[in-house]
Scaffold this motif. Sequence first.
Motif, PDB file in Angstrom:
ATOM      1  N   HIS A   9     -13.548  -8.131   6.267  1.00 12.96           N
ATOM      2  CA  HIS A   9     -12.474  -7.244   5.832  1.00 12.96           C
ATOM      3  C   HIS A   9     -11.115  -7.868   6.118  1.00 12.96           C
ATOM      4  O   HIS A   9     -10.203  -7.797   5.299  1.00 12.96           O
ATOM      5  CB  HIS A   9     -12.595  -5.894   6.523  1.00 12.96           C
ATOM      6  N   HIS A  35     -13.167  -4.806  -3.804  1.00 12.90           N
ATOM      7  CA  HIS A  35     -12.930  -4.189  -2.506  1.00 12.90           C
ATOM      8  C   HIS A  35     -11.898  -3.063  -2.610  1.00 12.90           C
ATOM      9  O   HIS A  35     -12.058  -2.016  -1.986  1.00 12.90           O
ATOM     10  CB  HIS A  35     -12.465  -5.243  -1.518  1.00 12.90           C
ATOM     11  N   CYS A  39     -11.527   0.845  -0.910  1.00 16.09           N
ATOM     12  CA  CYS A  39     -10.791   0.813   0.358  1.00 16.09           C
ATOM     13  C   CYS A  39      -9.364   1.305   0.179  1.00 16.09           C
ATOM     14  O   CYS A  39      -8.505   0.598  -0.354  1.00 16.09           O
ATOM     15  CB  CYS A  39     -10.816  -0.597   0.949  1.00 16.09           C
ATOM     16  N   CYS A  42      -6.516  -0.818   2.022  1.00 18.52           N
ATOM     17  CA  CYS A  42      -6.068  -2.025   1.334  1.00 18.52           C
ATOM     18  C   CYS A  42      -5.264  -1.681   0.091  1.00 18.52           C
ATOM     19  O   CYS A  42      -4.320  -2.376  -0.255  1.00 18.52           O
ATOM     20  CB  CYS A  42      -7.253  -2.923   0.991  1.00 18.52           C
TER      21      CYS A  42
END
Length: 227
Positions: A9, A35, A39, A42
């Motif tokens: 991560h 990702h 997420c 992020c």
Amino acid sequence: MTDQPRDAHRRLREQLGVYALGHGTPEERAAVRAHLDGCAACRAELAELTPLTGRLAGVDPDRLDDLPAPPPELADAVLARIAAAGPGPVDLAARRARRTRWAAAAAAAVVAAVAFGAGWLSRPLPPAPPLEPVAVAVVAEGVRATADVVPHTWGVEVKLSGAGFTAGQVYRVTVLDEAGRDVPAGQFIGVGAEQLDCNLNSSVLREDAAGFAVLDASGAVVLSSTF
Ligand SMILES: [Zn+2]
């Protein structure tokens, strides 16, 4: 939870700046996109980075060093004004203005740091040095060792790994050049049964090196190698 997913991560997070600037390989960009779908943290970070990218788009990270430095007389002028003002009553407006200037300077530093980071991250890694495994003939009992050599512009490096070198004893390494001279390549201290990995450097170029030897404190050959 192991460190593995956390590391993965962190790596993805480090990619966000590169991604925001439109850099990275198609694979890296696809991984970041995948990702981001799952997420929120992020996504939020990317949203913060995106406004910066417009200002960074025209910046070539390789040329950041070329940016002009403030003229030296500026510092003198600032110091002179501080001296002239002297200790006086606290001026809140001036203090606020100063704080604003500091904030602007800090923001500029962040932009520069992001640009530098993005440039650094998107720069290709230097190729790993070529390791050349060489045969090792062990003379001393109880010692086992393997070695690789690395050619450098400044000489040859011997990467020695092994165990069984008497704990506390100083060992000397020499590289044999083609003229038959033993050229010093450094020393190490034995750590007994523990694994020992050390790099020994000599000024003999790889093409002029014929082998190396490890000598114990009495000068006896412990192991040797012929390239
Ligand atoms: Zn994330």
